[in-house]
Write a protein that holds these residues in place. Structure first.
Motif, PDB file in Angstrom:
ATOM      1  N   PRO A  98       0.796  -1.231   0.000  1.00  9.10           N
ATOM      2  CA  PRO A  98       0.000   0.000   0.000  1.00  9.10           C
ATOM      3  C   PRO A  98       0.825   1.275   0.000  1.00  9.10           C
ATOM      4  CG  PRO A  98      -0.933  -1.588   1.520  1.00  9.10           C
ATOM      5  CD  PRO A  98       0.387  -2.148   1.054  1.00  9.10           C
ATOM      6  N   LYS A 354     -16.242   2.737   0.456  1.00 11.13           N
ATOM      7  CA  LYS A 354     -15.112   2.521   1.360  1.00 11.13           C
ATOM      8  C   LYS A 354     -14.554   1.111   1.206  1.00 11.13           C
ATOM      9  CE  LYS A 354     -13.828   2.878   6.244  1.00 11.13           C
ATOM     10  NZ  LYS A 354     -14.313   3.180   7.617  1.00 11.13           N
ATOM     11  N   ARG A 357     -12.496   0.958  -2.024  1.00 11.27           N
ATOM     12  CA  ARG A 357     -11.215   1.665  -1.944  1.00 11.27           C
ATOM     13  C   ARG A 357     -10.190   0.912  -1.108  1.00 11.27           C
ATOM     14  NH1 ARG A 357     -11.248   6.472  -4.250  1.00 11.27           N
ATOM     15  NH2 ARG A 357     -13.241   7.485  -4.666  1.00 11.27           N
ATOM     16  N   SER A 358     -10.625  -0.026  -0.298  1.00  8.58           N
ATOM     17  CA  SER A 358      -9.690  -0.821   0.499  1.00  8.58           C
ATOM     18  C   SER A 358      -9.161  -2.037  -0.246  1.00  8.58           C
ATOM     19  CB  SER A 358     -10.368  -1.272   1.794  1.00  8.58           C
ATOM     20  OG  SER A 358     -11.443  -2.160   1.514  1.00  8.58           O
ATOM     21  N   PRO A 403      -2.433  -0.797  -3.947  1.00  7.02           N
ATOM     22  CA  PRO A 403      -3.783  -0.260  -3.755  1.00  7.02           C
ATOM     23  C   PRO A 403      -4.540  -0.227  -5.082  1.00  7.02           C
ATOM     24  CG  PRO A 403      -2.175   1.088  -2.611  1.00  7.02           C
ATOM     25  CD  PRO A 403      -1.394   0.113  -3.422  1.00  7.02           C
TER      26      PRO A 403
END
Length: 672
Positions: A98, A354, A357-358, A403
């Motif tokens: 990440p 959310k 996006r993780s 990511p």
């Protein structure tokens, strides 16, 4: 006199004593001040000592922590050396994906793309070699069969010769002649039978060819009809006020226009009467182009155009307002990453956003590809996490643990397209963008064609751009094709692009514009319909040429008033081009090229050479990215924005039309 002298001496003594006492008091004050300063200095010194002691304690703690960290690092390095990993930094970069920088992601993507291209070439080469080997084996087998047939024919000839010799010895000459005559007649009959058997062979092939040639144009016409229908309909609408039409033509003209309901007509009249613009033909034209929900919104919102505006007419203000209301319900014209675009398309909530996006690059790409709305999003996400990286996807599967938003964004910005598919650039003014694309594809090892087109002819380009001939030569040196006078709304029927059906893997159109009209701003209703229809007809025409999964990128300014961003996005989605991302133009790999105005201004000035576009900033330049995902169902006919009629233009009091009267105004309206 003695008493006076004594009193004077006493006064002097008293003065000296008071002066001495004042001096003593001053010294006492100085001493007190000094003692107070000394006390403050003592306090400050004590405070400094305490701080130094605290810092020494912190340093001691930090040294202890550093020693512990050094010990843990040495232990980790020993463990990694045991596992065969060179250094701790390599393992940290692998585990802390990440925190991977964009530059590292770019390097991995580019290397993966090169590997994918090499593997693709190996597969193609292996297939070609296999096909060639199969052909050689087939040829050898045919040659062997022919050789065996020749050997059999020679053996049969020798046996026949021996039998004839025996018969010649036993029979008379007359019988031998009769036998030879019978053999000759038999050979003629065999030859006729063979010809009769072989003759019908080519006839079915010829019939099949005729049938194929008869049906293929019909099928092609059906495919092209959808791509060109909107252009032809718009042409008929533009000439409806001038052509002498028979009853059938008039009936077709009515079908060309979408039928309006009585409720729409009532609301149009209601709004015009409310605003006091019942005699404004151009405002009526703008309202008649609006659907019923937007008319109802104008009524309920109590909107009213400013009839006293010194710069814009009520019709132009009304059109701008309706466009802004429509755009407020859309995704917006600014930067939009893949998750934000996906969220708008499927109307997801914040919790779903959310969760997306993780996700890692691998999982997010899987979700974006397989989510169809038929299953819960959480189920698709769980399935993505269980799925391994596909072996055949080398470039898109690179940096799987990065990511997701970053990985997808960098992949788009690096312009890593299909290396074997063709690409096309439309509306390129000085061909500098097409040249940059050709260099980019050559550097990546692509073999797909680069088709560069211009709207103007070559003579006009040579007048505007002194470097155009050199640019064309370099494009041709990169094996690119260059075509001039290309209408991007009619590429499906352009003979120069014949055979391009389903071949394009990437399409580019930078800063589309339908051309400036003197006396009118681009957002004026008299001319703005041209810009909106340009985008609608462009995307409909692309359906014939772009392969499923192909990308289309349209660069424009988010604040443009001619080709508005909403025209681009809505035209793409209406034709099954899925809007996947909006990225800033400056972040694009291909953003460095020679910008131009695309008109006669390029003869004496260019953007970036001290000249800038009016009311447009470079940080508002965007690239709207689409992916073609056809569903296979038949689409309704292409919506087009109706142009104003000749009568409407004669009633217009804006711009160049408002400045003219009589025959001069009629002439300009006819030209428009």
């Amino acid at each position: 006199a003695a008493v006076a002298v004594a009193e004077a001496a006493l006064a002097n003594e008293r003065g000296r004593r008071e002066a001495a006492e004042a001096d003593v008091r001053a010294k006492e004050d100085q001493s007190a001040t000094f003692e107070a300063g000394l006390a403050k200095e003592r306090v400050r010194h004590e405070d400094v000592e305490r701080r130094l002691m605290a810092k020494e304690a912190a340093v001691a703690v930090a040294e202890a922590a550093l020693a512990d960290e050094r010990g843990r690092r040495e232990a980790a390095e020993a463990e990694l050396r045991a596992k065969g990993v060179a250094t701790l930094e390599e393992e940290r970069r692998r585990r802390a994906a990440p925190e991977t920088s964009a530059r590292v992601v770019d390097r991995v993507f580019l290397r993966a793309t090169q590997v994918a291209v090499e593997k693709e070439y190996e597969v193609k080469l292996q297939a070609a070699l296999t096909q060639q080997a199969a052909g050689e084996e087939e040829e050898q087998a045919l040659e062997q069969e022919e050789q065996e047939e020749e050997d059999d024919d020679e053996g049969e000839g020798e046996e026949d010769g021996a039998e004839e010799d025996a018969e010649a010895e036993e029979e008379d000459d007359a019988e031998a002649e009769e036998a030879e005559a019978d053999d000759a007649a038999g050979e003629e009959e065999d030859g006729e039978e063979a010809e009769a058997e072989e003759a019908p062979g080519p006839e079915p092939e010829a019939a099949a060819g005729e049938m194929e040639s008869a049906t293929e144009p019909q099928e092609m016409d059906q495919e092209l009809q959808d791509a060109i229908e909107g252009v032809l309909r718009l042409k008929r609408l533009l000439s409806r006020d001038f052509d002498d039409q028979d009853e059938q033509a008039k009936k077709r003209a009515k079908l060309d226009m979408d039928q309006r309901t009585a409720a729409q007509d009532v609301k149009v009249s209601q709004l015009l009467n409310k605003w006091g613009l019942a005699g404004d033909s151009l405002t009526r034209h703008v309202l008649e182009n609006l659907p019923l929900p937007e008319l109802q919104h104008l009524i309920t919102s109590n909107y009213s155009p400013d009839t006293r505006n010194m710069w814009k007419s009520p019709a132009e203000l009304l059109q701008t307002h309706t466009n802004q209301v429509r755009e407020s319900r859309g995704p917006g014209g600014g930067p939009l990453d893949v998750v934000a675009a996906f969220k708008f398309r499927w109307k997801l909530d914040l919790a779903s956003e959310k969760m997306l996006r993780s996700l890692s690059h691998k999982d997010l790409r899987y979700v974006l590809r397989h989510h169809s709305g038929k299953r819960p999003l959480a189920q698709v996400v769980a399935e993505a996490r269980r799925t391994e990286v596909p072996e055949d996807e080398i470039s898109t599967a690179a940096v799987p643990d990065a990511p997701g938003v970053q990985g997808m964004g960098r992949f788009t910005r690096l312009e890593l397209i299909n290396p074997l598919a063709d690409s096309a650039v439309f509306g390129d003014a000085n061909l500098s963008f097409a040249l940059g694309l050709a260099r980019h594809r050559k550097a990546l090892g692509h073999v797909g064609r680069v088709i560069s087109t211009t709207f103007e002819n070559l003579e006009t380009l040579q007048e505007r751009y002194k470097e155009i001939d050199e640019t064309i030569r370099e494009l041709e040196a990169h094996y690119a094709e260059v075509h001039h006078s290309v209408d991007c709304t009619r590429i499906a029927v352009d003979s120069r692009f014949e055979g391009l059906h389903g071949k394009l893997g990437a399409v580019y159109y930078n800063y589309p514009h339908a051309g400036a009209v003197g006396g009118f701003f681009d957002g004026h209703p008299v001319v703005n319909w041209r810009h909106e229809n340009l985008m609608r007809l462009f995307f409909r025409s692309l359906r014939h040429c772009v392969q499923p999964g192909g990308s289309v990128k349209v660069a424009s300014n988010a604040g443009a008033v001619g080709v508005r961003f909403s025209y681009i996005i809505s035209s793409g989605t209406q034709n099954e081009f899925e809007h996947v991302e909006t990225m800033p133009f400056q972040q694009w790999q291909l953003h460095r090229y020679g910008r131009s105005y695309g008109d006669r201004r390029d003869t004496y000035k260019r953007p970036g050479e001290g000249e800038q576009y009016n009311a447009q900033r470079a940080d508002s330049d965007m690239v709207y990215c689409f992916v073609y995902k056809p569903t296979g169902r038949t689409l309704p006919r292409q919506m087009i924005r109706l142009p104003p009629t000749y009568k409407t233009m004669l009633g217009c009091t804006d711009g160049a039309l408002g400045e003219r009267q009589g025959e001069s105004k009629k002439k300009l309206a006819t030209e428009l």
